[in-house]
Design an enzyme around this catalytic site. Structure first.
Site, mmCIF file in Angstrom:
data_model
loop_
_atom_site.group_PDB
_atom_site.id
_atom_site.type_symbol
_atom_site.label_atom_id
_atom_site.label_comp_id
_atom_site.label_asym_id
_atom_site.label_seq_id
_atom_site.Cartn_x
_atom_site.Cartn_y
_atom_site.Cartn_z
ATOM 1 N N HIS A 77 0.876 -1.179 0.000
ATOM 2 C CA HIS A 77 0.000 0.000 0.000
ATOM 3 C C HIS A 77 0.910 1.226 0.000
ATOM 4 C CE1 HIS A 77 -3.622 -2.413 0.936
ATOM 5 N NE2 HIS A 77 -2.758 -3.178 1.589
ATOM 6 N N ARG A 137 -0.232 4.348 -0.684
ATOM 7 C CA ARG A 137 -1.051 5.440 -0.124
ATOM 8 C C ARG A 137 -1.193 6.661 -1.014
ATOM 9 N NH1 ARG A 137 -3.310 1.896 3.036
ATOM 10 N NH2 ARG A 137 -2.189 1.390 4.950
ATOM 11 N N ASP A 165 -8.632 -5.340 -2.111
ATOM 12 C CA ASP A 165 -7.912 -5.629 -0.865
ATOM 13 C C ASP A 165 -8.230 -4.631 0.247
ATOM 14 O OD1 ASP A 165 -6.003 -7.023 0.794
ATOM 15 O OD2 ASP A 165 -4.874 -5.165 0.691
ATOM 16 N N HIS A 200 -8.795 -10.505 -0.504
ATOM 17 C CA HIS A 200 -8.629 -10.379 0.950
ATOM 18 C C HIS A 200 -9.803 -11.170 1.521
ATOM 19 C CE1 HIS A 200 -7.885 -7.732 4.676
ATOM 20 N NE2 HIS A 200 -8.824 -8.597 5.008
ATOM 21 N N ASP A 232 2.590 -6.888 2.407
ATOM 22 C CA ASP A 232 1.391 -6.129 2.792
ATOM 23 C C ASP A 232 1.812 -4.835 3.506
ATOM 24 O OD1 ASP A 232 -1.211 -5.322 3.168
ATOM 25 O OD2 ASP A 232 -1.748 -6.915 4.558
#
Ligand SMILES: [Zn+2]
Lengths: 313, 431
Positions: free
Chosen positions: B63, B65, B153, B180, B306
């Site tokens: 991630h 962001r 996810d 997920h 992750d």
């Protein structure tokens, strides 16, 4: 020895628990005097930091602090002092800047008192955190049973109700098992946490089985709002199956006592006449709560280097 | 043409099965040769003695962001942290603001990556619009823009009918759907693994069964549709068993596991540390051990971090309110090297799960040292001892359960397209 803070019964040893009970006996004597006040904590400041309202526990701590001559200040989230946007740590640090000698914390989420204790110089007493622990409640329950029975080891204690969501149950399980009592827990399985046996207790799925031959029945308050979580189908069914009345209490020992952390839902978890009369000891619990919290405040706040008077023997 | 010779390292190239001390020659940004005692004349020489020389690591679940939550991380900082962890290629999830459910967002991410990130970045697009689990995204257009897979996810597509159509459609697009897998009705308010730890702490539990049930459903839907299903962050023994059995039945499924689910258990939450709060949560020792076995026997194809940055003020709150997830790039190698030290995996098999396997899942050309491919190379000193301090790392966030912990094994040098981008002594080498 109990540490700087009092966060969880699971942190304590049987020796610690005995020391607190002995101190509470001295404090009980203070409560019987005409002038119920000693100068032990004069000049000390206790902050009651209650993020979740609880008039009973807060008042008990307040009276305990005042009987020891401490200055007691209350902060509660219902007032404007704890705004929703302010983080718990900011709030705690703001209070810390006011140099309290003890901070008593109640919060709806497990673990918050521990996080606040990590952030503060002042010692922290957990006055209940989520479904985790409520150590002073368990201590006052232990104290009440000890005074009633004269001993703790070998007693059988049944805890009845929503064990899954109860901090009172968790703290009492730790407290009574550490003192050598046998503990059973009873509830519909939706209210028993997974692997509850790992806490050293025997799970029961009927009230009859749970109270059979016990010395103490501890009844937990049913949170009626839990109905929305569908942990039980109706108040009527709960009262019929796990509500305690004199009929069901017949299977316990003759000198059984009945306890409840209050406030009682009369006619739900406890029959009305049982709530108000022996063998219930609910008002003794409340009375003992003050002496017990005096003992805890004394043991924690009285440790600081200022001169303190020993409680009168 | 610039020539770089990486000399005398233990070369681990899972694609070819090579595991021997030899040299790697890089020419014009590509792998030119892998052989013993390549002549160093005219080469810039990197001494790799004592190090592993591996294809640049690939992280298929991160991630970054950006766009939208640049206070946690952005593509520049995330890319720097990735290469400092040895990852030359990362795939980033779609739960940005706005969500990457539109080719314009995919374009934006790729444009930022091209200019700002030392690591290659491949966007994973949302499977459903707005991650709402209702209407599928324009998958053909997203792939044309550069998306490599589809995933909601962070959320589970709970409606089985929607999930079936997503898999059917993605099958036609020829790209995997990454799930997920947690049945959110069973997760409920759960914030830690349901078990002895939740019972002790009084925190709401999230049962392993929530993952197992959802993985079972998705495997059946993968069988029905024929689509490539990739199960993200497997955390339970039950899910490992189901995936193993499904693979045996010929279902097109791949799966990943994170370093934290391989290393830690729910006991890490006993002190209410919100940096041990994940989704799915850290599980029991039995689940962790099953994940290790699954990784070793190939049921779990890939290690993925992750990497999930969150700001200090977001994590420093009540346990129930803290967002789940931890940063993971810079601790991944030392943490998973423990599996090699414990004899669970050989170095070559570990590196396979961090290079060629994730490359194949996402249809990428990287993850090998085959002559002719771009020279993405990671040098790892497997013995180097150090202490992890996120404040000295490259992520904007610091949410790690390994803060202050001693580590063994460290990425020491990284090349992307033949250019050095990271060196443990000198830090990030590109602007
Ligand atoms: Zn996820």
């Amino acid at each position: 020895m109990i540490g700087r803070d009092l966060l969880a019964i699971s942190d304590l040893t049987a020796e610690d628990l005995w020391k607190i009970l002995e101190t509470a006996e001295h404090m009980q004597e203070v409560g019987r005097r005409d002038i119920k006040k000693v100068p032990t904590l004069r000049g000390r400041t206790i902050i009651n930091l209650f993020f979740e309202s609880s008039t009973r526990t807060r008042t008990s701590f307040e009276i305990a602090g005042k009987r020891l001559s401490a200055d007691v200040v209350n902060f509660s989230s219902s007032g404007s002092s704890l705004s929703k946007d302010e983080s718990i740590l900011d709030t705690a640090l703001t209070l810390e800047a006011m140099a309290p000698d003890v901070v008593v914390v109640r919060h709806g989420v497990a673990g918050v008192p521990r996080r606040i204790a990590d952030a503060l110089d002042a010692p922290v007493i957990n006055a209940g955190d989520g479904a985790h622990e409520h150590p002073t409640q368990a201590l006052l329950d232990l104290f009440t049973v000890y005074q009633e029975k004269g001993h703790l080891e070998g007693l059988s204690v049944a805890i009845v109700g929503d064990i899954l969501n109860s901090r009172v149950a968790r703290s009492n399980i730790h407290a009574f098992t550490k003192m050598g009592a046998e503990v059973r827990v009873a509830a519909p399985p939706t209210m028993l946490p997974v692997g509850v046996e790992s806490l050293g207790v025997k799970p029961c799925t009927s009230l009859r089985e749970a109270v059979d031959g016990v010395d103490v029945v501890m009844v937990l308050r049913i949170q009626l709002e839990r109905l929305s979580g569908a942990l039980f189908p109706s108040v009527r069914e709960y009262a019929a199956t796990f509500g305690l009345d004199r009929e069901k209490l017949r299977y316990a020992k003759d000198d059984v006592i009945v306890m409840h952390p209050g406030p009682v839902n009369r006619g739900v978890e406890l029959a009305p006449d049982l709530a108000d009369h022996r063998p219930s000891v609910i008002l003794e619990q409340v009375r003992n709560g003050v002496a017990l919290r005096m003992a805890v405040l004394y043991l924690i706040a009285g440790r600081a280097p200022a001169p303190i008077a020993e409680p009168k023997q | 043409m610039k020539r770089v010779l990486i000399q005398g390292g233990r070369v681990l190239d899972p694609q070819s099965g090579r595991d021997e001390v030899c040299d790697v020659l890089v020419e014009g940004g590509k792998i030119a040769a892998v052989d013993r005692e390549i002549a160093a004349e005219g080469c810039e020489v990197i001494d790799a003695g004592g190090c592993w020389v591996t294809p640049g690591l690939i992280d298929l679940h991160t991630h970054l962001r950006e766009p939208g939550q640049e206070y946690k991380e952005d593509i520049a900082s995330g890319g720097r942290s990735a290469v400092a962890g040895g990852f030359t290629t990362v795939a980033c999830m779609a739960n940005t603001h706005p969500v990457n459910d539109d080719p314009s967002v995919t374009d934006y991410i790729l444009d930022r990556a091209l200019h700002d990130s030392p690591a290659r970045v491949f966007p994973i697009a949302a499977a459903t619009q707005g991650l709402k689990g209702e209407l599928m995204t324009e998958m053909h257009a997203l792939v044309a823009a550069g998306a490599v897979a589809f995933s909601d996810d962070g959320k589970t597509i709970m409606d089985a009918g929607v999930m079936r159509r997503v898999l059917d459609y993605a099958h036609g697009v020829g790209r995997p759907v990454i799930v997920h897998a947690e049945d959110c009705t069973l997760v409920g308010e759960g914030v830690v693994n349901e078990g002895l730890v939740s019972t002790r702490l009084g925190l709401p539990g999230n049962p392993a069964t929530a993952e197992v049930i959802q993985v079972a459903r998705d495997l059946h839907l993968a069988e029905l549709t024929g689509c490539h299903l990739h199960v993200a962050h497997v955390s339970t023994a039950g899910a490992v068993d189901l995936i193993r059995a499904a693979r045996d039945r010929g279902i097109f499924v791949t799966a990943e596991v994170t370093p934290h689910h391989l290393a830690l258990t729910d006991e890490a939450t006993l002190n209410f540390d919100t940096n041990a709060k994940m989704a799915p949560p850290l599980r029991s020792a039995e689940d962790r051990d099953a994940c290790r076995r699954g990784l070793a026997d190939g049921t779990l194809d890939a290690v993925a971090t992750d990497h999930a940055p969150h700001a200090v003020q977001e994590k420093d709150v009540e346990f129930t309110k803290a967002p789940p997830g931890i940063i993971g790039f810079e601790t991944a190698i030392p943490v998973v090297l423990d599996l090699v030290r414990e004899g669970i995996l050989s170095p070559l098999e570990l590196i396979r799960r961090m290079t060629i396997n994730p490359a194949r899942i996402l249809h990428l050309e990287y993850g090998t040292l085959t002559p002719g491919v771009p020279a993405d190379i990671t040098l790892i000193d497997p013995e180097k001892s150090w202490v992890y301090d996120p404040a000295k790392g490259y992520s904007k966030s610091r949410n790690s359960p390994w803060t202050g912990k001693p580590m063994q094994g460290r990425v020491v040098s990284v090349l992307v397209g033949g250019e050095p981008v990271y060196d443990v002594e000198r830090g990030i080498l590109t602007p």
